[in-house]
Design a protein around this motif. Structure first.
Motif, PDB file in Angstrom:
ATOM      1  N   SER A   1       0.835  -1.199   0.000  1.00 24.77           N
ATOM      2  CA  SER A   1       0.000   0.000   0.000  1.00 24.77           C
ATOM      3  C   SER A   1       0.868   1.248   0.000  1.00 24.77           C
ATOM      4  CB  SER A   1      -0.914   0.019   1.223  1.00 24.77           C
ATOM      5  OG  SER A   1      -1.726   1.185   1.222  1.00 24.77           O
TER       6      SER A   1
ATOM      7  N   ILE B   1      -0.198   4.110   1.083  1.00 25.02           N
ATOM      8  CA  ILE B   1      -0.553   4.924   2.237  1.00 25.02           C
ATOM      9  C   ILE B   1      -0.344   4.072   3.490  1.00 25.02           C
ATOM     10  CG2 ILE B   1      -2.128   6.470   1.015  1.00 25.02           C
ATOM     11  CD1 ILE B   1      -4.470   4.831   2.064  1.00 25.02           C
TER      12      ILE B   1
ATOM     13  N   LEU C   1      -9.522   9.025  -1.716  1.00 23.01           N
ATOM     14  CA  LEU C   1      -8.604   8.912  -0.587  1.00 23.01           C
ATOM     15  C   LEU C   1      -9.368   8.677   0.711  1.00 23.01           C
ATOM     16  CD1 LEU C   1      -5.709   9.038   0.511  1.00 23.01           C
ATOM     17  CD2 LEU C   1      -6.072  11.488   0.872  1.00 23.01           C
TER      18      LEU C   1
ATOM     19  N   THR D   1      -0.925  13.008   6.608  1.00 24.92           N
ATOM     20  CA  THR D   1       0.077  11.934   6.509  1.00 24.92           C
ATOM     21  C   THR D   1      -0.137  11.089   5.266  1.00 24.92           C
ATOM     22  OG1 THR D   1       0.355  11.822   8.913  1.00 24.92           O
ATOM     23  CG2 THR D   1       0.972   9.868   7.649  1.00 24.92           C
ATOM     24  N   GLN D   2      -1.381  10.700   4.992  1.00 26.77           N
ATOM     25  CA  GLN D   2      -1.649   9.868   3.815  1.00 26.77           C
ATOM     26  C   GLN D   2      -1.276  10.622   2.532  1.00 26.77           C
ATOM     27  OE1 GLN D   2      -2.497   6.944   5.292  1.00 26.77           O
ATOM     28  NE2 GLN D   2      -2.633   8.266   7.084  1.00 26.77           N
TER      29      GLN D   2
ATOM     30  N   TYR E   1       2.551  10.705   2.008  1.00 22.16           N
ATOM     31  CA  TYR E   1       3.119   9.454   1.489  1.00 22.16           C
ATOM     32  C   TYR E   1       2.812   9.289  -0.002  1.00 22.16           C
ATOM     33  CZ  TYR E   1       4.937   7.362   5.765  1.00 22.16           C
ATOM     34  OH  TYR E   1       5.701   7.078   6.872  1.00 22.16           O
ATOM     35  N   LEU E   2       1.589   9.633  -0.405  1.00 19.66           N
ATOM     36  CA  LEU E   2       1.236   9.546  -1.823  1.00 19.66           C
ATOM     37  C   LEU E   2       2.110  10.466  -2.659  1.00 19.66           C
ATOM     38  CD1 LEU E   2      -2.666   9.442  -1.851  1.00 19.66           C
ATOM     39  CD2 LEU E   2      -1.128   7.683  -2.750  1.00 19.66           C
TER      40      LEU E   2
END
Length: 296
Positions: free
Chosen positions: A153, A155, A180, A199-200, A203-204
């Motif tokens: 993943s 995320i 998302l 945060t997600q 990372y993306l």
């Protein structure tokens, strides 16, 4: 003895070796004195979105159909005997080189980066009282982990967001945001904390093989997050300077360190704003996790 590894995908941006181990602090000057760019946080994020939409991003990820390969330096907490009188928190640093195939199968090479450490003498004393158990995050020669197809993943929380799903993320702000948030719903409900969403997105932006249009949509979503503010300049574990975008919620502050020149995410960090039962004996203001993103 049970060890709970907390936030394995994060890294500290300015760990210092102190007498009792890593000092999880992140000194910085006031934002007004250190800003390289005086734009407000939302406008700064929007300006990166405009660049991404117009010309793509200066990044090694994202070529359609090719594997993604990047390295992270990660700093995270391990809590031993959680909830018991003898509990203590140790901090470890590792380097991980990740190679992700279009099938979302992955190979992850992990190496320890220095000895584990503590943020207080009290934690070190509790570790010694427990018999000084090994805190090594990886064998001396490193270790390789294989992730089956469809399982890697891009995320760190929520349902798996695969290589192909990342490639298919839409370029419209509304469509991108909906997809998302759908991945976060089972993990955090319909209204996740803004710093979790940040945060997600970080990372993306840092590593996923998204299209330039989706990258721009990601930055536009960053710009709209409640509580987003500038938090001064800092450096990641590789010594690269960047500008901080921060959100505080849920007793923690999340910071995304951004290169103002390229618009790339250099690191994601989390620090405590108040003492937490999740991190026994760790003082408020301490960095508890961080992840720096690098090309191999």
């Amino acid at each position: 003895m049970k060890a709970i590894t907390a936030l394995l995908t994060a890294v500290i941006g300015s760990a210092v070796i102190a007498g009792c181990g890593f000092a999880a602090t992140h000194p910085r000057l006031p934002a007004a004195a250190t800003e390289l760019n005086p734009q407000p946080a939302g406008r700064f994020a929007d300006s990166i979105a405009m660049r991404a939409a117009g010309a793509g991003a200066d990044r090694p990820m994202g070529a359609a159909g090719l594997p993604v390969r990047y390295r992270t330096i990660e700093y995270s907490a391990e809590i031993f005997n959680a909830g018991l009188p003898g509990s203590f928190t140790a901090f470890v640093r590792v380097s991980r080189t990740k190679t992700i195939q279009p099938s979302s199968a992955a190979s992850i090479d992990t190496f320890a980066e220095g000895a584990p450490g503590f943020t207080s003498a009290a934690d070190r004393a509790r570790w010694q009282a427990a018999g000084s158990p090994s805190l090594a995050p990886a064998p001396p020669g490193g270790q390789v982990m294989s992730v089956p197809a469809g399982q890697f993943s891009f995320i760190p929380q929520g349902s798996t967001l695969t290589y192909q799903q990342a490639r298919a993320l839409p370029g419209s702000s509304q469509g991108f945001s909906a997809q998302l948030l759908s991945h976060l719903r089972a993990f955090a409900g319909p209204h996740p904390l803004p710093n979790l969403v940040l945060t997600q997105l970080a990372y993306l932006i840092a590593a996923a093989p998204v299209t330039p249009a989706a990258l721009a949509a990601a930055w536009r979503m960053v710009a709209t997050l409640p509580g987003l503010h500038r938090c001064g300049n800092g450096t990641d574990l590789a010594g690269r300077p960047g500008q901080g975008l921060c959100i505080a919620s849920g007793g923690e502050e999340t910071e995304v360190l951004v290169s103002p020149g390229t618009g790339s995410v250099l690191a994601v960090e989390d620090r405590l704003l108040q003492p937490s039962r999740m991190y026994p004996m760790v003082a408020d203001g301490s960095m508890v996790s961080s992840a720096t993103f690098l090309t191999p």
